[in-house]
Design an enzyme around this catalytic site. Structure first.
Site, PDB file in Angstrom:
ATOM      1  CG  ASP A   1      14.399  31.896  27.147  1.00  0.00           C
ATOM      2  OD1 ASP A   1      13.306  31.397  26.824  1.00  0.00           O
ATOM      3  OD2 ASP A   1      14.663  33.109  27.003  1.00  0.00           O
TER       4      ASP A   1
ATOM      5  CD  GLU B   1       9.390  26.914  24.423  1.00  0.00           C
ATOM      6  OE1 GLU B   1       9.058  27.776  25.241  1.00  0.00           O
ATOM      7  OE2 GLU B   1      10.447  26.973  23.768  1.00  0.00           O
TER       8      GLU B   1
ATOM      9  CG  ASP C   1       9.101  35.463  23.988  1.00  0.00           C
ATOM     10  OD1 ASP C   1       9.416  35.548  25.184  1.00  0.00           O
ATOM     11  OD2 ASP C   1       9.890  35.059  23.107  1.00  0.00           O
TER      12      ASP C   1
END
Length: 690
Positions: A401, A404, A471
């Protein structure tokens, strides 16, 4: 300007600026340009060994009529100039005497060309704009450059790929895209054009791409060189095969990736995980993977189960395995300043550094710094921790997770990686993050691997990444947008992708509107590369008073249950039905995954991919192909119980629900009650769906 051959490359030199054109893969060319004495050696996405056929290079003189102006009178001056062509199979690059480049296929048809406005290229009239097709402009006081590359726009062009953008655009023509990763935005700068070429912007710098009606423009804020790759193909399938031969192909998907994944934010304890798995098992519903989300750990950056909540993870994993369920564990790249690993990682240069300002990157439940995934030593350090605390206890699947990574705010000019200033290489981070776990699992003896990753870049597919769209909100708009996003991710060369079924934020399980959305999304998820349930379902379940912080470690609660029996009995039966549909499709899905691994073919792909000659399919964005034989037409509007479906010409199409056969080239109306997603089987192939 000088044109000459250097080894197997055609070189275009203008003063200190040198441009190299060379063969790089079948029917493909790589174009690099520098103003430095030594060309930057980073291959970025083009790091895979590939075939480099010897090109045909032809440098020749041409007659040129130069216009000269004397008052109102136009006269001509005859002169000689040099032009050149380099050909590799089906693609040729032609360099004009002014230095601009045009690309052609084997039939002499123009694919694309640089946007050049220093002269009129039709009759050579002088043009005062002085806009060139490529510019490296020095950043004062540094050895770096800003880069802009411009190409002509074509009214008949449609563009597919470029990754995940939350804008609902399927055809990227007319789009403006930031070349940067954010939560729910993944920049993968590879495209397939309807004009018969594929194009990779081989530069991980922060920038933008504009596919406007008057010109196409690629821009990097800070870089060392221009670097792009172009290929010509007779079909989207050929273009994908040629691209993945140089950027890498996905491995074969493990069997556990093809079934149903259960996930929620979040299972707080070992017993919660086991109770959910036992209930699925008791009901006879197959689950391949159950996911343990964030904050199961002792502290961010320690990469281990909190023993208070997970006292015996080995026993938990053994019991799950006895039910045929794998466990996937969330890993974040955040290292808390109070973590037991912070000092050692900081001393070793394994953390992302800041050129100025605060060194803290996130302050959510702790002051944290991202580890530097571009540093091979940092990747090994993190994997060694995860191997000891997760893998050795039986965990084989990792959820990477925050990939980025999610800077807050996204001020990329502040930070520096081992690979260079973040402005120049930001977009490579999620690929390096995945590479560390891929290499780690391989070194541990695993022959197959799959990591759930929230972002990716060109070439990430070779590290077994399963990307998802971040998300996103729980509504029909996001539902529609993420079909387009997923299809464009596939066209960008990354065939394993998924979404949070039902969306991530805002889906109240008590709402009938949300339940309708969830069931429609669940049906669509059945026909996605991976079928994965996830979401943050309100209202939050509060922590017991006094447990918000334990031993100085901030804790995080949990949202409402997110299992399929939590949304009403009727909806439960529908979702159970679709899990069983997924199980019946396993043999077909496996064939699709084998093809993706062998040729790079997307699993879920736009209609254009399989039917490029059918004009009706060029910009069709509300239905798609799941593998070569299943046409899927999801219902993505509230309250709708039927829809229109286009069946491409040249094939017979069997309705998977009632078995009725239609000849292609027609648009039909079909019923689609809540328990049905329209699916049509190409040429009546023997595939069991419903």
């Amino acid at each position: 300007m000088k044109l000459y051959r250097e080894n197997s490359a055609l070189v275009v030199q203008r003063g200190t600026e040198r441009l190299f054109i060379e063969s790089w893969g079948v029917n493909s060319l790589r174009i690099r340009m520098t103003k430095d004495s030594i060309l930057d050696g980073n291959d970025w996405a083009l790091s895979c060994p590939c075939e480099k056929p010897e090109p045909i290079i032809d440098i020749h003189e041409v007659d040129v009529t130069e216009p000269w102006y004397y008052g109102d009178e136009r006269k001509a001056h005859e002169s000689k100039a040099t032009e050149a062509t380099i050909t590799n199979g089906k693609i040729s690059a032609c360099v004009s005497f002014e230095g601009w480049i045009s690309f052609y296929n084997q039939r002499g048809e123009l694919l694309t060309q640089e946007y050049w406005r220093t002269r009129d290229r039709i009759d050579r009239y002088a043009v005062p704009l002085r806009i060139e097709g490529r510019e490296l402009k020095a950043i004062t006081g540094t050895t770096d450059y800003t880069l802009t590359a411009r190409f002509e726009a074509f009214d008949d062009e449609h563009i597919y790929g470029m990754g995940v953008y939350q804008d609902g655009c399927f055809d990227r023509k007319g789009s403006s895209m930031e070349l940067a990763h954010r939560n729910s935005q993944t920049s993968v700068p590879f495209l397939v054009s309807s004009r018969g070429y594929g194009f990779l912007w081989n530069n991980p710098a922060i920038g933008y791409a504009n596919f406007a009606s008057n010109k196409t423009e690629w821009h990097s804020n800070s870089t060392k060189k221009m670097d792009y790759w172009i290929t010509a193909g007779d079909s989207p399938a050929q273009i994908h095969e040629q691209y993945t031969s140089v950027a890498g192909r996905t491995p074969m998907m493990p069997d556990y990736g093809m079934g149903f994944w259960q996930c929620k934010l979040r299972y707080r304890t070992q017993e919660e995980v086991l109770e959910v798995a036992r209930e699925y098992h008791r009901r006879g519903i197959p689950v391949d993977v159950i996911v343990i989300d964030f904050f199961h750990w002792t502290r961010q950056g320690e990469f281990r189960f909190d023993p208070r909540c997970f006292p015996d993870p080995e026993a938990m994993i053994r019991e799950l395995s006895s039910m045929g369920i794998k466990v996937c564990v969330s890993v974040w790249p955040t290292i808390d300043q109070k973590s037991e690993n912070f000092g050692a990682m900081a001393d070793s240069g394994y953390l992302v550094s800041a050129d100025r300002g605060s060194g803290i990157h996130m302050d959510w439940l702790g002051n944290t710094v991202f580890y530097d995934a571009t540093n091979p030593g940092a990747r090994k350090f993190v994997w060694d921790c995860c191997r000891k605390n997760y893998y050795d206890k039986g965990v084989k699947i990792f959820w990477l997770d925050e990939a980025e990574p999610e800077y807050g705010p996204y001020d990329w000019d502040l930070f520096r990686y081992h690979a260079g200033p973040v402005q120049q290489c930001a977009n490579i981070y999620p690929e390096c993050y995945a590479e560390g776990f891929y290499d780690g699992l391989k070194s541990a003896g695993e022959s197959e691997s799959m990591s759930l990753v929230r972002s990716a870049w060109a070439g990430s597919q070779k590290y077994g990444v399963l990307t998802w769209s971040g998300d996103i909100h729980s509504d029909f708009r996001a539902f529609r947008e993420n079909l387009q996003a997923g299809l464009n991710m596939s066209m960008a060369g990354i065939p394993w992708w998924t979404t949070d079924i039902g969306g991530f934020v805002g889906g109240d399980p008590r709402s009938e509107d949300f339940r309708e959305l969830l069931v429609r999304w669940f049906a669509w998820g059945t026909f996605c590369p991976v079928m994965r349930m996830h979401g943050e379902r309100p209202p939050y379940i509060p922590l017991e008073k006094g447990t918000e912080v334990i031993d100085g470690v901030p804790q995080w609660g949990s949202a409402q249950p997110n299992e399929i029996w939590c949304f009403g009995d009727e909806n439960y039966e529908i979702m159970k039905k679709f899990i069983l549909v997924r199980e019946r499709l396993r043999p077909y899905i496996k064939k699709c995954m084998e093809e993706a691994s062998r040729t790079g073919a997307p699993v879920a792909r736009p209609m254009y991919y399989d039917f490029p000659s059918d004009e009706n399919c060029l910009v069709m964005k509300d239905q798609y192909m799941f593998g070569p034989d299943l046409l899927v037409a999801p219902v993505m509007e509230k309250g709708v119980t039927g829809r229109s479906v286009y069946l491409p010409y040249g094939h017979a199409w069997k309705d998977a629900v009632d078995g009725k056969v239609y000849e292609g080239g027609v648009r039909i109306e079909v019923d689609a009650p809540l328990d049905v997603i329209p699916v049509f089987i190409r040429d009546c192939a023997d595939i069991a769906v419903y």
